[in-house]
Enzyme design. Structure first.
Site, PDB file in Angstrom:
ATOM      1  N   TYR A  31      93.523  49.872  50.818  1.00 13.55           N
ATOM      2  CA  TYR A  31      94.793  49.988  51.236  1.00 13.55           C
ATOM      3  C   TYR A  31      94.786  49.601  52.836  1.00 13.55           C
ATOM      4  O   TYR A  31      94.404  50.685  53.348  1.00 13.55           O
ATOM      5  CB  TYR A  31      95.562  51.397  51.050  1.00 13.55           C
ATOM      6  CG  TYR A  31      95.583  51.972  49.694  1.00 13.55           C
ATOM      7  CD1 TYR A  31      95.742  50.829  48.749  1.00 13.55           C
ATOM      8  CD2 TYR A  31      95.905  53.332  49.287  1.00 13.55           C
ATOM      9  CE1 TYR A  31      96.076  51.374  47.456  1.00 13.55           C
ATOM     10  CE2 TYR A  31      96.203  53.607  47.998  1.00 13.55           C
ATOM     11  CZ  TYR A  31      96.216  52.562  47.137  1.00 13.55           C
ATOM     12  OH  TYR A  31      96.572  53.244  45.611  1.00 13.55           O
TER      13      TYR A  31
ATOM     14  N   PHE B  33     103.810  54.047  40.962  1.00  9.77           N
ATOM     15  CA  PHE B  33     105.435  53.351  40.850  1.00  9.77           C
ATOM     16  C   PHE B  33     106.165  54.584  40.011  1.00  9.77           C
ATOM     17  O   PHE B  33     107.296  53.940  39.408  1.00  9.77           O
ATOM     18  CB  PHE B  33     105.294  52.421  39.924  1.00  9.77           C
ATOM     19  CG  PHE B  33     104.825  50.984  40.804  1.00  9.77           C
ATOM     20  CD1 PHE B  33     104.663  51.223  42.118  1.00  9.77           C
ATOM     21  CD2 PHE B  33     104.122  49.915  39.919  1.00  9.77           C
ATOM     22  CE1 PHE B  33     104.271  50.186  42.782  1.00  9.77           C
ATOM     23  CE2 PHE B  33     103.623  48.863  40.691  1.00  9.77           C
ATOM     24  CZ  PHE B  33     103.673  48.973  42.068  1.00  9.77           C
TER      25      PHE B  33
ATOM     26  N   LEU C 240     108.415  56.298  41.586  1.00 13.13           N
ATOM     27  CA  LEU C 240     109.561  56.244  42.141  1.00 13.13           C
ATOM     28  C   LEU C 240     110.333  54.822  42.035  1.00 13.13           C
ATOM     29  O   LEU C 240     111.158  54.370  42.985  1.00 13.13           O
ATOM     30  CB  LEU C 240     109.395  56.610  43.641  1.00 13.13           C
ATOM     31  CG  LEU C 240     108.890  57.862  43.966  1.00 13.13           C
ATOM     32  CD1 LEU C 240     108.986  58.371  45.340  1.00 13.13           C
ATOM     33  CD2 LEU C 240     109.535  59.136  43.055  1.00 13.13           C
ATOM     34  N   GLY C 241     109.833  54.054  41.072  1.00 14.82           N
ATOM     35  CA  GLY C 241     110.488  53.005  40.892  1.00 14.82           C
ATOM     36  C   GLY C 241     109.982  51.479  41.559  1.00 14.82           C
ATOM     37  O   GLY C 241     110.532  50.473  41.710  1.00 14.82           O
TER      38      GLY C 241
ATOM     39  N   THR D 137     110.946  48.096  39.551  1.00 13.01           N
ATOM     40  CA  THR D 137     111.620  48.943  38.770  1.00 13.01           C
ATOM     41  C   THR D 137     112.929  49.661  39.515  1.00 13.01           C
ATOM     42  O   THR D 137     112.871  50.333  40.598  1.00 13.01           O
ATOM     43  CB  THR D 137     111.053  50.307  38.273  1.00 13.01           C
ATOM     44  OG1 THR D 137     109.897  49.710  37.570  1.00 13.01           O
ATOM     45  CG2 THR D 137     111.739  51.138  37.224  1.00 13.01           C
TER      46      THR D 137
ATOM     47  N   LEU E 115     116.085  52.052  40.394  1.00 12.04           N
ATOM     48  CA  LEU E 115     116.364  53.537  39.858  1.00 12.04           C
ATOM     49  C   LEU E 115     117.726  53.724  39.990  1.00 12.04           C
ATOM     50  O   LEU E 115     118.382  54.645  40.174  1.00 12.04           O
ATOM     51  CB  LEU E 115     115.595  54.423  40.924  1.00 12.04           C
ATOM     52  CG  LEU E 115     114.210  54.752  40.727  1.00 12.04           C
ATOM     53  CD1 LEU E 115     113.630  55.669  41.725  1.00 12.04           C
ATOM     54  CD2 LEU E 115     113.812  54.969  39.221  1.00 12.04           C
TER      55      LEU E 115
END
Length: 307
Positions: free
Chosen positions: A81, A232, A234-235, A239, A241
């Site tokens: 990261y 993921f 939280l979308g 994705t 939401l």
């Protein structure tokens, strides 16, 4: 000054999104040995975007410290990261070292990523020790609390044998370099393969209210006492939401759709430990407040089970 003075026990007062008395995210016995709240913090966004713009050190450090102040006792990170200017492990070390004794920091190994940001390969068995040692050095610890074997880089799970690589991590656990083991981005078969080699404390796969394809594995983890930590949730990963029923539930509670997504996961399974990530103090406060948002049966029926 002790770590408890720097990071006091979080206030049990009600956040703005509280629904119901004495609401909270609850706890999970990780590996049957470590008690963690079921709402933690993901460090992936702390360094800034992987290909830019640059992260802000002071803001990232403040977010990590505030997450612990608000009750996060499980932090998810990885040596891969990083942005062009910042690394998540370095930021966590600056923010939290010496780490409070009740904070569990989990990392993951497997994907190899070069300095340009390209995730170009997966670590071979003979490379995994070096990846574990890199996380030890970056975080400034002698033992890693939990290490996931991440499968398939950033793509969907790949149904390939993982036993040889997982066995390397199991051996490092026997050496005392790792306390607990996990797997990430795996199938049910890969989880079974890993469990035949050594105990698995946690699974980290993609799962969320609008992306429930992994539902059967969530239930399998609950039955086995294994923590399931969605990414993921939280979308992320494209994705959206904005789905109508999700908006209805959020409006009913005066909450955001992100808060409902977190609360839905906590209600969906007792094995789920949510690890939402952010580099924003305001978003962090919002995420952590979701731990006291209680969804009722009508809410859960409206949101449904998909998968």
């Amino acid at each position: 000054m002790t770590s408890s003075e720097i990071f006091p026990t979080p206030d049990s007062g009600s956040p703005s999104t509280t629904t119901g008395a004495a609401a909270g995210p609850g706890v999970f016995e990780l590996g049957g040995t470590v008690t963690i709240p079921r709402l933690g913090f993901g460090a992936m966004q702390l360094p800034g975007r992987w290909s830019g713009p640059a992260g802000d050190t002071a803001k990232a450090v403040a977010v990590a410290r505030r997450a612990v102040e608000l009750g996060a006792r499980y932090i998810d990170t990885a040596a891969f990261y990083f942005s062009p200017t910042h690394r998540a492990n370095d930021l966590l070390r600056e923010a939290l070292f010496p780490y409070p004794p009740d904070v569990t920091i989990a990392t993951k190994v497997g994907p190899l990523r070069d300095e340009t940001g390209e995730m170009y390969a997966e670590a071979r068995p003979d490379q995994l020790r070096g990846e574990v040692e890199r996380n030890l050095e970056d975080l400034g610890v002698d033992t890693l609390d939990l290490v996931h074997l991440r499968v398939g880089r950033l793509s969907g799970g790949v149904a390939e044998p993982i036993g040889e690589r997982f066995a390397v991590l199991a051996a490092l656990r026997e050496e005392g370099l790792i306390r607990q083991l996990g797997v990430s981005n795996v199938t049910s078969g890969q989880l079974a393969e890993a469990r035949s080699i050594a105990p698995v404390a946690a699974v980290q796969n993609r799962f969320g209210v609008l992306d429930q394809a992994d539902a059967a594995l969530v239930d399998e983890c609950a039955d086995a006492g294994i923590a399931y930590m969605p990414f993921f949730a939280l979308g992320g990963g494209h994705t959206d939401l904005s789905e109508q029923n999700l908006r209805k539930v959020s409006e009913r509670h005066g909450a955001t759709v992100h808060q409902v997504a977190i609360a839905w996961g906590l209600a969906r399974s007792p094995s789920i430990v949510q690890i939402p990530g952010t580099a924003s103090l305001a978003h962090l406060e919002e995420n952590m407040a979701a731990g006291r948002l209680v969804l009722d049966e009508d809410d859960m029926a409206l949101l449904g089970r998909r998968g």
